[in-house]
Design a protein around this motif. Structure first.
Motif, PDB file in Angstrom:
ATOM      1  N   UNK B  36      -5.716  -3.344  20.448  1.00  0.00           N
ATOM      2  CA  UNK B  36      -4.721  -2.147  20.268  1.00  0.00           C
ATOM      3  C   UNK B  36      -5.508  -0.862  20.755  1.00  0.00           C
ATOM      4  N   UNK B  37      -4.961  -0.073  21.682  1.00  0.00           N
ATOM      5  CA  UNK B  37      -5.503   1.172  22.020  1.00  0.00           C
ATOM      6  C   UNK B  37      -4.434   2.336  21.978  1.00  0.00           C
ATOM      7  N   UNK B  38      -4.866   3.106  20.931  1.00  0.00           N
ATOM      8  CA  UNK B  38      -3.961   4.295  20.425  1.00  0.00           C
ATOM      9  C   UNK B  38      -4.077   5.435  21.706  1.00  0.00           C
ATOM     10  N   UNK B  39      -3.123   6.330  21.060  1.00  0.00           N
ATOM     11  CA  UNK B  39      -2.969   7.411  22.047  1.00  0.00           C
ATOM     12  C   UNK B  39      -4.263   8.232  21.951  1.00  0.00           C
ATOM     13  N   UNK B  40      -5.174   8.006  21.175  1.00  0.00           N
ATOM     14  CA  UNK B  40      -6.740   8.723  21.481  1.00  0.00           C
ATOM     15  C   UNK B  40      -7.444   8.096  22.176  1.00  0.00           C
ATOM     16  N   UNK B  41      -7.039   6.840  22.547  1.00  0.00           N
ATOM     17  CA  UNK B  41      -7.810   5.897  23.306  1.00  0.00           C
ATOM     18  C   UNK B  41      -8.731   4.893  22.523  1.00  0.00           C
ATOM     19  N   UNK B  42      -8.527   4.958  21.270  1.00  0.00           N
ATOM     20  CA  UNK B  42      -9.434   4.238  20.166  1.00  0.00           C
ATOM     21  C   UNK B  42      -9.179   2.818  20.625  1.00  0.00           C
ATOM     22  N   UNK B  86       3.619   2.057  18.681  1.00  0.00           N
ATOM     23  CA  UNK B  86       3.648   2.561  20.134  1.00  0.00           C
ATOM     24  C   UNK B  86       1.913   2.648  20.280  1.00  0.00           C
ATOM     25  N   UNK B  87       1.601   1.817  21.587  1.00  0.00           N
ATOM     26  CA  UNK B  87       0.328   1.874  21.875  1.00  0.00           C
ATOM     27  C   UNK B  87       0.276   1.108  23.257  1.00  0.00           C
ATOM     28  N   UNK B  88      -0.821   1.118  23.619  1.00  0.00           N
ATOM     29  CA  UNK B  88      -1.264   0.061  24.692  1.00  0.00           C
ATOM     30  C   UNK B  88      -2.210  -1.089  24.253  1.00  0.00           C
ATOM     31  N   UNK B  89      -1.359  -2.312  24.384  1.00  0.00           N
ATOM     32  CA  UNK B  89      -2.117  -3.465  23.985  1.00  0.00           C
ATOM     33  C   UNK B  89      -2.597  -4.079  25.050  1.00  0.00           C
TER      34      UNK B  89
END
Lengths: 112, 116
Positions: B36-42, B86-89
Motif C-alpha cells: 500500500x502506498x499512501x499519499x506521502x508515498x510510503x 484511499x491509496x495506491x495498491x
C-alpha cells in the motif's frame, strides 16, 4: 515501526550535480540493501542493490556506499540529469525473509 | 507483454462498499505481494504469498482479504471500505532463493483507490 530511515524527504539538484540520498537501519540481520526508483504513475523498479560483503557498488552513474559498522548506506547519482527526477526508495531485507522493508522515499528533482 | 498487471488501474467508490483488485504475473515467480502506498508515498507491505501460501500478513484490518488461486495470481478484496483506505495498491512478484531472500521485486503499475 520504521525499520529503514531515509533522508532527505526531498532534494533539488542542478543538472550535472551529485544527488546523495542516505538511509539507516537498526536490524543487524538485514543483509540485502536495494534501491528502487519510481516515476509518477508507475510502480517502483529496482535500480541497484548491494550486500554487506562489499562497501561500494557502482553501476553507471549510480553508486551505493555501504557502512556496515554505522548501519548506513547511501545512493549517489553522479552527473544528475532531468530524466533522473523521480522518487527513490531505499530498502532492506533478511536473506531468510520475504519482506522488503522500504524507507519513506526521497523525491528528487533535477533542474535543467 | 506486461510482466505484472493489475486491474483496475483506477477505482472510485463510496464508503461502505466492497471492492476487489486483481493481479497477474507472467514471470513464473513463486512469490507475490501487496503493498500500500499512501499519499506521502510510503510503501508498506500488506501481504505476501509464496507458492499460494500466505507467509506475510502485516497488521492490516481484517476487512482486507487476499486470495491466491495459483502462483500467477494474487487478488485483494476489501470489505466495508473506509476513507483511510484511499491509496495506491501495488502488486509485486519475485523469485525467492533460499539464503538470498526475496530477490528483485517486480511491481505492477498500481491501482489507485479513492473512497468517497
Amino acid at each position: 515501526q520504521q525499520q529503514v530511515k531515509q533522508s532527505p524527504q526531498s532534494l533539488i539538484v542542478q543538472k550535472g550535480g551529485i544527488s546523495i540520498i542516505n538511509c539507516a537501519y537498526e536490524n543487524t540481520a538485514f543483509d540485502y540493501f536495494p534501491w528502487y526508483q519510481q516515476f509518477p504513475g508507475k510502480g517502483p523498479a529496482l535500480l541497484i542493490a548491494i550486500r554487506p560483503d562489499v562497501s561500494e557498488k557502482k553501476e553507471g552513474r549510480f553508486t551505493i556506499s555501504f557502512n556496515k559498522s554505522a548501519k548506513q548506506f547511501s545512493l549517489h547519482i553522479m552527473d544528475s540529469q532531468p530524466g533522473d527526477s523521480a522518487t527513490y526508495f531505499c530498502a532492506a531485507s533478511r536473506h531468510s525473509g520475504y519482506a522488503l522493508n522500504f524507507g519513506k522515499g526521497t523525491s528528487l528533482l533535477v533542474t535543467p | 507483454d506486461t510482466a505484472v498487471s493489475q486491474t483496475p488501474k483506477y477505482l472510485v467508490t463510496q464508503m461502505g462498499n466492497d471492492k476487489s483488485i486483481k493481479c497477474e504475473q507472467n514471470l513464473g515467480h513463486d512469490t507475490m505481494y501487496w503493498y500500500k502506498q499512501d499519499s506521502k508515498k510510503f510503501l508498506k507491505i500488506m501481504f505476501s504469498y509464496n507458492n499460494k501460501e500466505l507467509i506475510i500478513n502485516e497488521t492490516v484490518p481484517n476487512r482486507f482479504s487476499p486470495k491466491s488461486p495459483d502462483k500467477a495470481h494474487l487478488n485483494l478484496h476489501i470489505n466495508s471500505l473506509e476513507l483511510g483506505d484511499s491509496a495506491v495498491y501495488f502488486c509485486a512478484s519475485s523469485q525467492s532463493k533460499s539464503g538470498v531472500g526475496p530477490g528483485e521485486l517486480f511491481f505492477g503499475e498500481g491501482s489507485r483507490l479513492t473512497v468517497l
